[in-house]
Write an enzyme that holds these catalytic residues in place. Structure first.
Site, PDB file in Angstrom:
ATOM      1  N   GLU A   1      66.539  12.801 -57.609  1.00  0.00           N
ATOM      2  CA  GLU A   1      67.209  13.858 -58.332  1.00  0.00           C
ATOM      3  C   GLU A   1      68.691  13.893 -57.937  1.00  0.00           C
ATOM      4  O   GLU A   1      69.133  13.142 -57.081  1.00  0.00           O
ATOM      5  CB  GLU A   1      66.551  15.214 -58.067  1.00  0.00           C
TER       6      GLU A   1
ATOM      7  N   GLY B   1      75.648   0.614 -54.179  1.00  0.00           N
ATOM      8  CA  GLY B   1      75.276  -0.688 -54.725  1.00  0.00           C
ATOM      9  C   GLY B   1      74.925  -0.641 -56.193  1.00  0.00           C
ATOM     10  O   GLY B   1      74.469  -1.628 -56.757  1.00  0.00           O
TER      11      GLY B   1
ATOM     12  N   THR C   1      75.580  -0.897 -60.024  1.00  0.00           N
ATOM     13  CA  THR C   1      76.560  -1.578 -60.863  1.00  0.00           C
ATOM     14  C   THR C   1      76.522  -0.982 -62.271  1.00  0.00           C
ATOM     15  O   THR C   1      75.674  -0.176 -62.603  1.00  0.00           O
ATOM     16  CB  THR C   1      76.282  -3.087 -60.918  1.00  0.00           C
TER      17      THR C   1
ATOM     18  N   SER D   1      79.041  -5.060 -55.160  1.00  0.00           N
ATOM     19  CA  SER D   1      78.240  -5.528 -56.292  1.00  0.00           C
ATOM     20  C   SER D   1      77.012  -6.268 -55.791  1.00  0.00           C
ATOM     21  O   SER D   1      76.007  -6.387 -56.486  1.00  0.00           O
ATOM     22  CB  SER D   1      79.074  -6.439 -57.196  1.00  0.00           C
ATOM     23  N   ASN D   2      77.101  -6.738 -54.540  1.00  0.00           N
ATOM     24  CA  ASN D   2      75.982  -7.449 -53.917  1.00  0.00           C
ATOM     25  C   ASN D   2      76.201  -7.418 -52.409  1.00  0.00           C
ATOM     26  O   ASN D   2      77.265  -7.829 -51.938  1.00  0.00           O
ATOM     27  CB  ASN D   2      75.928  -8.886 -54.432  1.00  0.00           C
ATOM     28  N   PHE D   3      75.227  -6.922 -51.661  1.00  0.00           N
ATOM     29  CA  PHE D   3      75.379  -6.763 -50.212  1.00  0.00           C
ATOM     30  C   PHE D   3      74.831  -7.939 -49.408  1.00  0.00           C
ATOM     31  O   PHE D   3      74.923  -7.949 -48.190  1.00  0.00           O
ATOM     32  CB  PHE D   3      74.695  -5.468 -49.768  1.00  0.00           C
TER      33      PHE D   3
ATOM     34  N   HIS E   1      68.705 -12.755 -64.018  1.00  0.00           N
ATOM     35  CA  HIS E   1      68.073 -11.624 -63.344  1.00  0.00           C
ATOM     36  C   HIS E   1      66.770 -11.239 -64.033  1.00  0.00           C
ATOM     37  O   HIS E   1      66.504 -11.656 -65.158  1.00  0.00           O
ATOM     38  CB  HIS E   1      69.004 -10.406 -63.326  1.00  0.00           C
TER      39      HIS E   1
ATOM     40  N   LYS F   1      66.682  -5.361 -65.370  1.00  0.00           N
ATOM     41  CA  LYS F   1      68.099  -5.081 -65.083  1.00  0.00           C
ATOM     42  C   LYS F   1      68.790  -4.559 -66.331  1.00  0.00           C
ATOM     43  O   LYS F   1      68.719  -5.174 -67.386  1.00  0.00           O
ATOM     44  CB  LYS F   1      68.793  -6.336 -64.561  1.00  0.00           C
TER      45      LYS F   1
ATOM     46  N   GLY G   1      76.932  -7.092 -61.879  1.00  0.00           N
ATOM     47  CA  GLY G   1      78.120  -6.761 -61.101  1.00  0.00           C
ATOM     48  C   GLY G   1      78.556  -7.921 -60.231  1.00  0.00           C
ATOM     49  O   GLY G   1      79.752  -8.146 -60.012  1.00  0.00           O
TER      50      GLY G   1
END
Length: 233
Positions: A32, A71, A73, A97-99, A132, A136, A142
């Site tokens: 939420e 994270g 996008t 955009s990507n860790f 992907h 998605k 991203g």
């Protein structure tokens, strides 16, 4: 640390597991809208939600002076406004955009290759491809946009488009199939050969671990950051 998770889908659950294993306490698990009350006074928020709610989620946290690792996008046209809010509230905002460690090394490799290819722009045309899972929502990813932006720094390309490369507009092919966590490829094609660099994710664990490492790094810092700063790349 005390970590609040905003967005508790597949990624949120994996982040929860990894954060707990690393000795952190997860004090909120929210699907939420976050509020000062339901965030439960965390040291940092990790936000993996949906593009349509990311801005308001992050804004609420930053205005309560809680640093945010994001994270999500697909909302980046609003990112400059968020960066301004972070500075106004003297807290930290870190977008990735990507860790994944591997993807961030790939970003650096991509920029180095773009520098090398700059001299040969008459001979080679660049093209990106990303694959992907079918769930998605945004396309291109991203991560693909970050890759494209790295190429812009060292080439005549100045924009991206879905489809084939045309002029100074770098083409990105976005493929959605099965449950693919994420595959990104950069191609340089000439009449006689092709150069390709590629990153393939096997699961979401690398993304989640990187997000937790970013959350460990961010508290106490003021400003806007990315994984490049976290990893010292």
């Amino acid at each position: 640390m005390k970590i609040a998770l905003v967005g508790y889908g597949k990624m949120g659950k994996i982040i929860d597991e990894i954060a707990t294993k690393r000795g952190h306490e997860v004090v909120a698990r929210l699907n939420e809208t976050p509020t000062k009350e339901n965030l439960n006074n965390p040291d940092v928020v990790i936000e993996f939600s949906q593009p349509e709610v990311a801005f308001s989620n992050i804004k609420t946290c930053l205005e309560n002076k809680i640093p945010v690792v994001c994270g999500t996008t697909g909302w980046l046209e609003q990112k400059p406004a968020i960066e301004k809010i972070a500075l106004e509230n003297e807290t930290g905002f870190l977008y990735g955009s990507n860790f994944s460690l591997g993807v961030n090394l790939f970003f650096a490799l991509n920029e180095n290759l773009a520098k090398l290819m700059q001299k040969f722009s008459d001979d080679y045309t660049c093209q990106l491809e990303e694959i992907h899972h079918i769930h998605k929502k945004d396309a291109p990813s991203g991560t693909a946009i970050s890759i494209a932006e790295g190429i812009f720094k060292h080439s005549d390309y100045n924009s991206w488009k879905l489809d084939e490369t045309e002029g100074t507009s770098l083409g990105i092919e976005a493929i959605r199939e099965g449950e693919v966590p994420g595959t990104h490829s950069v191609y340089y094609r000439s009449e006689v050969d092709e150069i390709e660099i590629k990153h393939t994710a096997f699961n979401r664990n690398g993304f989640a671990l990187g997000a937790v490492i970013a959350a460990e790094w961010l508290p106490g810092k003021v400003g806007n950051f990315g994984m490049k700063e976290v990893l010292g790349l």
